[in-house]
Design an enzyme around this catalytic site. Structure first.
Site, PDB file in Angstrom:
ATOM      1  N   ASP A   1      34.159 -36.853  17.204  1.00 47.29           N
ATOM      2  CA  ASP A   1      32.846 -36.867  16.556  1.00 47.29           C
ATOM      3  C   ASP A   1      32.445 -38.318  16.276  1.00 47.29           C
ATOM      4  O   ASP A   1      33.288 -39.225  16.289  1.00 47.29           O
ATOM      5  CB  ASP A   1      32.931 -36.066  15.251  1.00 47.29           C
ATOM      6  CG  ASP A   1      31.683 -36.184  14.403  1.00 47.29           C
ATOM      7  OD1 ASP A   1      30.574 -35.957  14.932  1.00 47.29           O
ATOM      8  OD2 ASP A   1      31.809 -36.527  13.204  1.00 47.29           O
TER       9      ASP A   1
ATOM     10  N   ASP B   1      29.436 -39.674  13.637  1.00 43.64           N
ATOM     11  CA  ASP B   1      29.117 -40.008  12.245  1.00 43.64           C
ATOM     12  C   ASP B   1      30.177 -39.490  11.289  1.00 43.64           C
ATOM     13  O   ASP B   1      30.542 -38.313  11.315  1.00 43.64           O
ATOM     14  CB  ASP B   1      27.743 -39.441  11.869  1.00 43.64           C
ATOM     15  CG  ASP B   1      26.618 -40.157  12.605  1.00 43.64           C
ATOM     16  OD1 ASP B   1      26.259 -41.258  12.183  1.00 43.64           O
ATOM     17  OD2 ASP B   1      26.128 -39.618  13.611  1.00 43.64           O
TER      18      ASP B   1
ATOM     19  N   THR C   1      28.920 -35.074  19.449  1.00 42.91           N
ATOM     20  CA  THR C   1      28.090 -35.467  18.319  1.00 42.91           C
ATOM     21  C   THR C   1      26.825 -34.624  18.203  1.00 42.91           C
ATOM     22  O   THR C   1      26.422 -33.955  19.154  1.00 42.91           O
ATOM     23  CB  THR C   1      27.698 -36.957  18.470  1.00 42.91           C
ATOM     24  OG1 THR C   1      26.850 -37.366  17.390  1.00 42.91           O
ATOM     25  CG2 THR C   1      26.969 -37.194  19.790  1.00 42.91           C
TER      26      THR C   1
ATOM     27  N   ASP D   1      34.655 -34.533  10.966  1.00 45.81           N
ATOM     28  CA  ASP D   1      34.581 -34.604   9.501  1.00 45.81           C
ATOM     29  C   ASP D   1      33.617 -33.602   8.871  1.00 45.81           C
ATOM     30  O   ASP D   1      33.532 -33.527   7.648  1.00 45.81           O
ATOM     31  CB  ASP D   1      34.139 -36.003   9.070  1.00 45.81           C
ATOM     32  CG  ASP D   1      32.647 -36.229   9.294  1.00 45.81           C
ATOM     33  OD1 ASP D   1      32.179 -36.055  10.440  1.00 45.81           O
ATOM     34  OD2 ASP D   1      31.943 -36.539   8.320  1.00 45.81           O
ATOM     35  N   SER D   2      32.876 -32.846   9.702  1.00 46.04           N
ATOM     36  CA  SER D   2      31.821 -32.036   9.102  1.00 46.04           C
ATOM     37  C   SER D   2      31.787 -30.631   9.683  1.00 46.04           C
ATOM     38  O   SER D   2      32.540 -30.285  10.588  1.00 46.04           O
ATOM     39  CB  SER D   2      30.467 -32.720   9.297  1.00 46.04           C
ATOM     40  OG  SER D   2      29.492 -32.157   8.441  1.00 46.04           O
TER      41      SER D   2
ATOM     42  N   ASN E   1      29.571 -29.083  11.484  1.00 42.59           N
ATOM     43  CA  ASN E   1      29.160 -28.915  12.879  1.00 42.59           C
ATOM     44  C   ASN E   1      30.312 -29.225  13.836  1.00 42.59           C
ATOM     45  O   ASN E   1      30.191 -29.000  15.046  1.00 42.59           O
ATOM     46  CB  ASN E   1      27.945 -29.778  13.209  1.00 42.59           C
ATOM     47  CG  ASN E   1      28.216 -31.267  13.091  1.00 42.59           C
ATOM     48  OD1 ASN E   1      29.001 -31.698  12.246  1.00 42.59           O
ATOM     49  ND2 ASN E   1      27.567 -32.064  13.919  1.00 42.59           N
TER      50      ASN E   1
END
Length: 290
Positions: free
Chosen positions: A11, A13, A45, A239-240, A242
């Protein structure tokens, strides 16, 4: 070197990028090491592929790019390999509602990110309202989040979504952004049960919509199949929320140290944070001395 995996999906961001939206020297060196040792490194991403190309412009690194949360896959040379656009009528209905409800939004298409002329003004108004309601609150983190959102490459400003009605652009992703938590909850509730859509959250102040057959996990599987790599030979780091679909699809998964606890709980391991070269730390753990 012994490669534990043959493909690593990374990923951007909050993962490969630091808080200044840059790739550290250590992360770049780790990617080069992996590629030198015949490990396919894939960027996965929510950003548009042309934005990713800009981020990597001053490096000599080229990778496959899973963009728009899995709605597009581009080859290292930039050619489109696979895409799953949102049905045009669905996209129009989404944008009509977002515009009616005064959301800042972004429409990811083939060569541009369309956003309304008054979009940034809408976010400024939201920040002013938050400040007025609570004079003690610091809005620096909100301003940072807005600045980060606006730092993408490829914006094209429109008066309204209606400007897109007569065009033939494919719409891959629609991002809605707001500093108003109640507004975000309302938007999530509006679209979460739509059978033809996937809704994900990539940051605190947004939600994103794609076709139901578009996700990072689905794209990872499609790409692994194209490269004749078994999913059992893949790894992913993010980290998220998605990122969850690809983290669950890959055999070995790592959450960034800065990820929410729910993401950490869903992964095999937790690496360092995005300001501590967590991606490099994970890559090195996958390539070890014989």
């Amino acid at each position: 070197m012994i490669n534990v995996v043959k493909l690593i999906a990374v990923d951007l961001d909050g993962t490969l990028l630091n808080e200044e939206s840059q790739i550290s020297k250590k992360n770049l060196e780790a990617i080069k090491l992996a590629q030198t040792n015949d490990v396919e490194v894939v960027v996965a991403t929510g950003r548009a592929y042309f934005d990713v190309q800009t981020i990597f412009k001053n490096t000599d690194i080229k990778t496959w790019i899973i963009g728009a949360n899995g709605a597009t896959i581009h080859q290292p040379n930039g050619d489109l390999f696979h895409s799953v656009p949102i049905n045009k009528q669905d996209a129009i209905a989404i944008l009509s509602w977002l515009e009616q409800e005064d959301y800042y939004y972004e429409v990811f298409s083939n060569h541009a990110i369309f956003t309304p002329q008054n979009g940034r003004e809408l976010l400024t108004i939201e920040m002013d309202r938050i400040k007025s309601a609570n004079p003690e609150v610091s809005i620096e983190h909100l301003e940072h989040a807005a600045k980060k959102q606006f730092s993408q490459t490829g914006f094209s400003f429109i008066n309204s979504y209606r400007d897109l009605l007569e065009t033939d652009v494919d719409i891959y992703n629609i991002l809605a952004f707001s500093f108003n938590e109640e507004k975000l909850r309302k938007g999530w509730a509006k679209f979460e049960h739509k059978k033809d859509l996937t809704i994900v959250k990539s940051a605190k102040h947004n939600f994103e919509l794609e076709h139901k057959n578009a996700s990072k996990g689905i794209a990872l599987e499609i790409l692994a199949n194209e490269l004749k790599i078994n999913l059992s030979d893949t790894a992913a780091v993010g980290d998220s929320f998605n990122d969850l679909s690809m983290l669950k699809k890959a055999r070995r998964s790592a959450a960034m140290g800065n990820a929410p606890q729910e993401i950490k709980n869903s992964c095999d391991e937790v690496t360092l944070s995005n300001v501590e070269d967590g991606v490099a730390h994970f890559i090195y753990s996958l390539t070890k001395d014989a």
